[in-house]
Enzyme design. Structure first.
Site, PDB file in Angstrom:
ATOM      1  N   HIS A 584      40.273  39.155  36.532  1.00  0.00           N
ATOM      2  CA  HIS A 584      41.417  38.651  37.272  1.00  0.00           C
ATOM      3  C   HIS A 584      41.152  37.213  37.715  1.00  0.00           C
ATOM      4  O   HIS A 584      40.041  36.702  37.590  1.00  0.00           O
ATOM      5  CB  HIS A 584      41.679  39.516  38.514  1.00  0.00           C
ATOM      6  CG  HIS A 584      40.508  39.544  39.447  1.00  0.00           C
ATOM      7  ND1 HIS A 584      39.415  40.344  39.237  1.00  0.00           N
ATOM      8  CD2 HIS A 584      40.251  38.840  40.578  1.00  0.00           C
ATOM      9  CE1 HIS A 584      38.532  40.153  40.206  1.00  0.00           C
ATOM     10  NE2 HIS A 584      39.011  39.235  41.032  1.00  0.00           N
ATOM     11  N   ASP A 586      41.997  34.774  41.251  1.00  0.00           N
ATOM     12  CA  ASP A 586      42.282  35.061  42.655  1.00  0.00           C
ATOM     13  C   ASP A 586      43.622  34.534  43.163  1.00  0.00           C
ATOM     14  O   ASP A 586      44.122  35.009  44.172  1.00  0.00           O
ATOM     15  CB  ASP A 586      41.146  34.510  43.540  1.00  0.00           C
ATOM     16  CG  ASP A 586      39.880  35.342  43.416  1.00  0.00           C
ATOM     17  OD1 ASP A 586      38.832  34.880  43.865  1.00  0.00           O
ATOM     18  OD2 ASP A 586      39.951  36.462  42.864  1.00  0.00           O
ATOM     19  N   HIS A 656      37.362  36.292  36.482  1.00  0.00           N
ATOM     20  CA  HIS A 656      36.108  37.002  36.704  1.00  0.00           C
ATOM     21  C   HIS A 656      36.373  38.483  36.925  1.00  0.00           C
ATOM     22  O   HIS A 656      37.500  38.896  37.207  1.00  0.00           O
ATOM     23  CB  HIS A 656      35.369  36.425  37.918  1.00  0.00           C
ATOM     24  CG  HIS A 656      36.192  36.431  39.175  1.00  0.00           C
ATOM     25  ND1 HIS A 656      37.180  35.493  39.412  1.00  0.00           N
ATOM     26  CD2 HIS A 656      36.202  37.267  40.254  1.00  0.00           C
ATOM     27  CE1 HIS A 656      37.755  35.745  40.587  1.00  0.00           C
ATOM     28  NE2 HIS A 656      37.183  36.814  41.113  1.00  0.00           N
ATOM     29  N   ARG A 666      26.629  49.064  46.121  1.00  0.00           N
ATOM     30  CA  ARG A 666      26.644  47.600  46.013  1.00  0.00           C
ATOM     31  C   ARG A 666      27.446  47.030  47.176  1.00  0.00           C
ATOM     32  O   ARG A 666      28.627  47.309  47.328  1.00  0.00           O
ATOM     33  CB  ARG A 666      27.285  47.184  44.691  1.00  0.00           C
ATOM     34  CG  ARG A 666      27.491  45.683  44.479  1.00  0.00           C
ATOM     35  CD  ARG A 666      28.412  45.517  43.269  1.00  0.00           C
ATOM     36  NE  ARG A 666      28.548  44.160  42.788  1.00  0.00           N
ATOM     37  CZ  ARG A 666      29.474  43.298  43.179  1.00  0.00           C
ATOM     38  NH1 ARG A 666      30.350  43.640  44.129  1.00  0.00           N
ATOM     39  NH2 ARG A 666      29.553  42.095  42.645  1.00  0.00           N
TER      40      ARG A 666
END
Length: 737
Positions: A584, A586, A656, A666
């Protein structure tokens, strides 16, 4: 006296032949001349001796020899430039007669001129250099110095000698030209944390050779601040320094001893004149390659195309905006020497004339191109004609470094292949420019990193993109542990996504925590007050770093701050083909099929700068990766780790995604910034108000959104030729990293 135009190409060729003969004379008889301080020893011998002492662990001797090798190389460069200037007028009495002579007498006069100047150069250089110093330096040694490897040795030597300031300086100097060298990056991080190592130690010792890049960046900085008078002055200084650096490089080509044709494996070259011709073409090719050398930043592999014309384009725009129309016309006419039929430049020139209210004929008389640019272009064209002649008739090799070379310079037999190669290059440039137009972020990567202990692990080059950086050492392992505990105690499933347990994949559990929620929980005694304040403080730390590195325009506000964790669901990982977060962008919606990126809802179109600060690495998968606009071709990958910060502009240059987290948890602190005050993070301000009401102040930004303690800024140029790359698509959620 100037040579007749018909003789100018011969004049250029004779300039090279001078150095061909002087090379032979210097090597044969330069030993009889020494300076009062003794002959200058060859820097390659000193380097070899220094490396030998290094491996023998004779640290004092190694330091002395390597430092002397660096100093002698610089002394040799200065000596060659001085001799070139001192001998420039040698034989001019012969030169003045050339235009009035013809036939064999012209040849004799030219040969006399060559001999007198070669003799001057022989005497000038030979009296200060040892016989061995007059010999050619090997390609291997040239490579060692071009990659700054002497500083690699010196940083170890000075560390062994406990001279940490010098060790840090050598490490930094080497790292500037080798930004992907991870071992040196780790060494610099250690030096920054050592007691007694001041920030002033981290200076580039070779910076004097790259002043044109410092001026170039300074000019961009002035453009970003709309200080057009300063920008115009900086661009003029940048152009002048680029010309000076180019001339220095050309002098080095002329004055460095060259191997004869047979030494380079050139067969079928017999006779002194034939050898001189081949050697002369080699020297001209070296001089032409200076364009590429000067246009290549330290640590970069490729040169910036059209470096000098690009600066002139910036300069005339800055002059126009600074109301210096006369200067803008002269600069634009200089630019037209490179591209005389460029319609945009011709249109701008006509506009400038009309703005001044004077007719073109009178302006043409008064506002000629800058003489130094006219000389540069004329000399380059004459050299290209000779080099292409040699390529056609002597089989010599020549790679033209310029895109602006006109077709009439190319011999007929070479034009077809030349056109094909030029079309290929132009297509590449046009594709890059098309992509670059999409980056209107106003950021310009490469600024200073103001926090001690923070080092650059990956930059634009290493990440194959624009406005991207990876910084390490941003937070300590203790701070990582604190935020991990805070996330465990307070993060809510689906936070930011209306409570959906997993907004992107059913194979992972998503949890999030905002600064405001942490502040309220701390006020209620549910979490430690210091932990909540650390979450806020780290955001300020990230903004300070990225604001400086990306040299952002004034007024950079927080848009959203989110402590997020992704946890792999046990027993639900077999055969996974999805991503933890799809590819995508941002601040826009990408259509990978068409390459368009639409700046409309549900994308967060106000986001300008994105960042993710990682807290751990004890999980499987979860790498951040960047792609091209097809959302498939991976260009760079980043492995998370405690204290690692990734920053990048939020637009279509940086699509990204995150690979699947297949085991473990994570966690990271995701942050976005905006230049629009209207879209600032009001929840963050509410948290600050809570602490203020309790009598606890926080480190805040100034009223215009600028973080205190930040350094100067720059921005991407407002002219259409500034470069950027990238593409992507967006999903619309708050968690974008």
């Amino acid at each position: 006296m100037a040579l007749d135009a018909n003789h100018f190409a011969v004049y250029v060729a004779m300039q090279s032949i001078i150095l061909s003969f002087s090379t032979l004379i210097l090597t044969a008889s330069g030993s009889s001349f020494t300076s009062s301080m003794g002959p200058l020893l060859p820097y390659d011998l000193l380097y070899y001796s220094g490396v030998r002492a290094y491996f023998q662990e004779d640290w004092d001797k190694a330091a002395e020899l390597l430092e002397k090798s660096i100093a002698n190389k610089e002394s040799m460069r200065r000596l060659r430039r001085k001799c070139h200037e001192d001998c420039f007028d040698a034989g001019t009495d012969m030169l003045a007669k050339l235009d009035s002579e013809g036939g064999s007498l012209w040849d004799l006069q030219a040969l006399e001129w060559v001999q007198q100047r070669a003799e001057c150069l022989r005497f000038c250089v030979g009296r200060s250099v040892s016989p061995a110093g007059l010999l050619p330096v090997s390609i291997d040694i040239d490579y060692e110095f071009s990659t700054r490897n002497p500083y690699n040795f010196l940083q170890v030597i000075y560390y062994k000698l406990e001279k940490l300031q010098k060790a840090a300086s050598a490490a930094h100097t080497f790292f500037v030209a080798n930004p992907s060298h991870l071992e040196m990056r780790n060494n610099i991080e250690k030096y920054r944390r050592m007691k007694g190592v001041a920030e002033a130690a981290f200076q580039d010792r070779e910076q004097h050779k790259e002043m044109h890049w410092a001026l170039y960046d300074s000019a961009l900085l002035s453009e970003a601040s709309s200080d057009w008078q300063l920008a115009a002055r900086k661009w003029r200084e940048s152009v002048n320094e680029t010309l000076r650096q180019t001339e220095d490089c050309r002098v080095h080509c002329q004055m460095s001893p060259q191997s004869l044709p047979e030494d380079r494996g050139v067969d079928g070259v017999d006779g002194v004149f034939e050898k001189a011709a081949v050697l002369s073409l080699s020297l001209l090719s070296c001089q032409q390659s200076c364009v590429t050398q000067v246009a290549t930043r330290p640590g970069r592999i490729s040169a910036q195309e059209d470096f000098l014309p690009t600066q002139l384009e910036h300069q005339h725009i800055a002059q126009f905006k600074a109301d210096d129309l006369a200067g803008a016309i002269q600069t634009l006419r200089s630019l037209l020497l490179f591209y005389p039929s460029d319609t945009d430049s011709l249109g701008n020139l006509q506009f400038y004339y009309e703005t001044l209210g004077e007719d073109k004929e009178s302006q043409d008389k008064d506002k000629q191109p800058a003489q130094e640019i006219a000389n540069y272009v004329n000399r380059s064209l004459q050299e290209k004609k000779l080099l292409y002649f040699g390529k056609e008739n002597l089989g010599s090799d020549f790679i033209d470094p310029d895109l602006w070379t006109p077709e009439d310079v190319i011999p007929e037999s070479l034009r077809e292949s030349w056109r094909a190669e030029k079309e290929k290059l132009n297509k590449k440039v046009k594709e890059e420019e098309k992509e670059e137009e999409m980056d209107d972020s106003g950021f310009y990567a490469g600024g200073p990193v103001p926090q001690v202990g923070v080092t650059i692990t990956m930059d634009d080059v290493a990440m194959n993109g624009t406005n991207r950086v990876v910084l390490d050492g941003v937070i300590t392992s203790k701070e990582c542990d604190t935020l991990l505990q805070l996330a465990t105690a307070a993060a809510s499933a689906g936070d930011g996504y209306r409570g959906r347990r997993s907004p992107h994949t059913p194979h992972e559990k998503f949890e999030g925590l905002t600064v405001l929620k942490a502040a309220k929980l701390a006020q209620d005694g549910m979490v430690n007050q210091s932990d909540a304040r650390l979450l806020h403080e780290l955001g300020e730390r990230v903004r300070t770093l990225l604001d400086s590195y990306f040299r952002s325009p004034p007024g950079l506000f927080f848009s959203f701050t989110h402590l997020v964790c992704r946890t792999a669901i046990t027993g639900d990982q077999e055969g996974r083909l999805d991503l933890s977060h799809p590819v995508h962008v941002d601040n826009c919606l990408l259509e990978p099929e068409t390459g368009h990126c639409w700046r409309e809802a549900p994308a967060f179109t106000h986001r300008d700068l994105s960042a993710v600060l990682y807290l751990n690495d004890n999980f499987d998968g979860g790498d951040l990766f960047f792609t091209t606009r097809d959302a498939k071709t991976v260009k760079a990958r980043v492995r998370p780790g405690c204290g690692r910060l990734v920053g990048f502009s939020s637009g279509p240059v940086n699509p990204h995604g995150v690979t699947a987290v297949t085991a473990g948890r994570r966690c990271a602190l995701a942050l976005w910034f905006t230049k629009e005050k209207l879209h600032r993070d009001v929840e963050r301000e509410e948290a600050e108000a809570l602490w203020a009401a309790d009598g606890q102040g926080v480190a805040k930004a100034t009223e215009d959104g600028e973080a205190k303690g930040t350094s100067g800024r720059s921005g991407r140029s407002q002219t259409p030729k500034e470069k950027s790359r990238g593409r992507g698509r967006v999903t619309g959620g708050k968690d974008e990293l």
